[in-house]
Design a protein around this motif. Structure first.
Motif, PDB file in Angstrom:
ATOM      1  N   MET A 125    -113.917  12.993 -58.297  1.00 56.51           N
ATOM      2  CA  MET A 125    -113.765  14.173 -57.815  1.00 56.51           C
ATOM      3  C   MET A 125    -112.863  14.213 -56.550  1.00 56.51           C
ATOM      4  O   MET A 125    -111.348  14.786 -56.559  1.00 56.51           O
ATOM      5  N   ALA A 126    -113.179  13.382 -55.372  1.00 53.82           N
ATOM      6  CA  ALA A 126    -112.210  13.134 -54.336  1.00 53.82           C
ATOM      7  C   ALA A 126    -110.797  12.658 -54.384  1.00 53.82           C
ATOM      8  O   ALA A 126    -109.896  13.280 -53.878  1.00 53.82           O
ATOM      9  N   ARG A 127    -110.738  11.768 -55.649  1.00 49.34           N
ATOM     10  CA  ARG A 127    -109.660  11.119 -55.828  1.00 49.34           C
ATOM     11  C   ARG A 127    -108.669  12.176 -56.167  1.00 49.34           C
ATOM     12  O   ARG A 127    -107.320  12.211 -56.222  1.00 49.34           O
ATOM     13  N   ASN A 128    -109.356  12.842 -57.307  1.00 48.98           N
ATOM     14  CA  ASN A 128    -108.589  13.824 -57.958  1.00 48.98           C
ATOM     15  C   ASN A 128    -107.822  15.083 -57.270  1.00 48.98           C
ATOM     16  O   ASN A 128    -106.948  15.478 -57.221  1.00 48.98           O
ATOM     17  N   ARG A 129    -108.762  15.372 -55.991  1.00 52.02           N
ATOM     18  CA  ARG A 129    -108.516  16.532 -55.123  1.00 52.02           C
ATOM     19  C   ARG A 129    -107.058  15.917 -54.305  1.00 52.02           C
ATOM     20  O   ARG A 129    -106.130  16.713 -54.167  1.00 52.02           O
ATOM     21  N   TYR A 135    -111.349  18.075 -64.892  1.00 52.83           N
ATOM     22  CA  TYR A 135    -111.740  19.125 -64.015  1.00 52.83           C
ATOM     23  C   TYR A 135    -110.489  20.168 -63.466  1.00 52.83           C
ATOM     24  O   TYR A 135    -110.624  21.221 -63.068  1.00 52.83           O
ATOM     25  N   SER A 136    -109.411  19.430 -63.283  1.00 57.84           N
ATOM     26  CA  SER A 136    -108.146  20.150 -63.026  1.00 57.84           C
ATOM     27  C   SER A 136    -108.277  20.974 -61.539  1.00 57.84           C
ATOM     28  O   SER A 136    -107.727  21.879 -61.661  1.00 57.84           O
ATOM     29  N   PHE A 137    -108.934  19.960 -60.771  1.00 58.02           N
ATOM     30  CA  PHE A 137    -108.944  20.583 -59.396  1.00 58.02           C
ATOM     31  C   PHE A 137    -107.166  21.089 -58.828  1.00 58.02           C
ATOM     32  O   PHE A 137    -106.472  20.348 -59.009  1.00 58.02           O
TER      33      PHE A 137
END
Length: 295
Positions: free
Chosen positions: A240-244, A198-200
């Protein structure tokens, strides 16, 4: 000055077709439209083939399934002075691209690096007293709205559009990639970081680097709608949260040059702030999102 939109897409054929329909209606037509697709089915290719009668589309399969990498892949084919990035789930007003490209026409010294469109709707509200003080602590300096600023552990704020604007342009330290135009030469000097999936915050990482050399602006009247379509990446709230958090750390370290105990303290404060916000909001998957914020 001609422009070429590059569109990274994944499993959103219907959204992509709607977006392309608005791109075909632009008062300033693109020279070419490059679609880089990482979908598992052939539906996106079929959309590209149907829309080829209305737009000069070049379609190709993604080498790596990553929004950032797909945009870099498409950018290699761009020969126009300007390059645009548009999300597959956005729709544009008819004059959006013309307005975004116009400032570059009046910039012979090439001081402008990028101009981003404004999301339709009420937009970001003025920060309340508590939020303003949180930003003040994280930023280390006062500002009326913190709009367009990038500070602390890579906190990036959209403009409130109450800021003074010269020629419809609000200066910024970063730009979003939902609907944005960069000078192609400026983009090719930097390119998107190799963020997976997703490349946040890939847009923050890129644009803030461009902003160190050239001006960045949000346009006050060039508008788009972001329909924020769900994707497989977004369904895993914990991931997603970890990615952020992981990518915020990278932006802070690699772009802002932050590291050490003081930065870790600011990031800890940010995690606490995000946790409190999630507990108050209690949206879908909030418990898993909190888990990903910490572990």
């Amino acid at each position: 000055m001609n422009y070429t939109p590059v569109i990274a897409t994944y499993e959103r054929a219907g959204d992509l077709e709607r977006m392309l329909a608005t791109l075909a209606e632009q008062t300033l037509a693109p020279e070419r439209v490059i679609i880089v697709d990482s979908s598992r089915s052939s539906q996106t290719r079929e959309v590209a083939e149907r829309m080829a009668g209305k737009l000069p589309i070049h379609y190709e399969r993604a080498e790596i399934a990553s929004a950032a990498e797909q945009r870099n892949q498409g950018a290699r084919l761009v020969t126009t002075p300007l390059i645009a990035f548009i999300d597959d789930d956005a729709t544009l007003e008819k004059d959006t691209c013309a307005k975004l490209c116009a400032p570059f026409e009046h910039d012979p010294a090439e001081k402008i690096g990028g101009v981003a469109a404004r999301e339709a709707g009420p937009g970001r509200a003025l920060p309340g007293r508590l939020l303003w003080w949180y930003y003040r602590v994280q930023a280390g300096f006062p500002h009326p709205t913190y709009g367009g600023k990038l500070f602390g552990p890579a906190i990036n704020c959209y403009p409130c559009y109450t800021e003074d604007a010269a020629d419809d342009l609000i200066p910024a330290e970063w730009l979003g990639s939902t609907c944005v135009v960069f000078r192609t030469a400026a983009f090719m000097e930097e390119k998107f970081p190799a963020f997976p999936g997703y490349s946040f915050m890939e847009d923050v990482h890129l644009s803030a680097r461009i902003g160190k050399k050239r001006g960045l602006y949000f346009h006050t009247t060039a508008r788009y709608e972001h329909h924020d379509a769900m994707s497989p990446w977004k369904r895993d709230y914990r991931a997603m949260a970890r990615n952020r958090i992981r990518n915020q750390r990278r932006v802070a370290r690699e772009v802002l040059g932050f590291a050490g105990p003081r930065f870790e303290l600011k990031l800890l404060l940010h995690r606490l702030f995000v946790t409190a916000w999630l507990l108050r909001r209690r949206g879908p998957g909030f418990a898993r999102e909190i888990s990903g914020t910490w572990f």
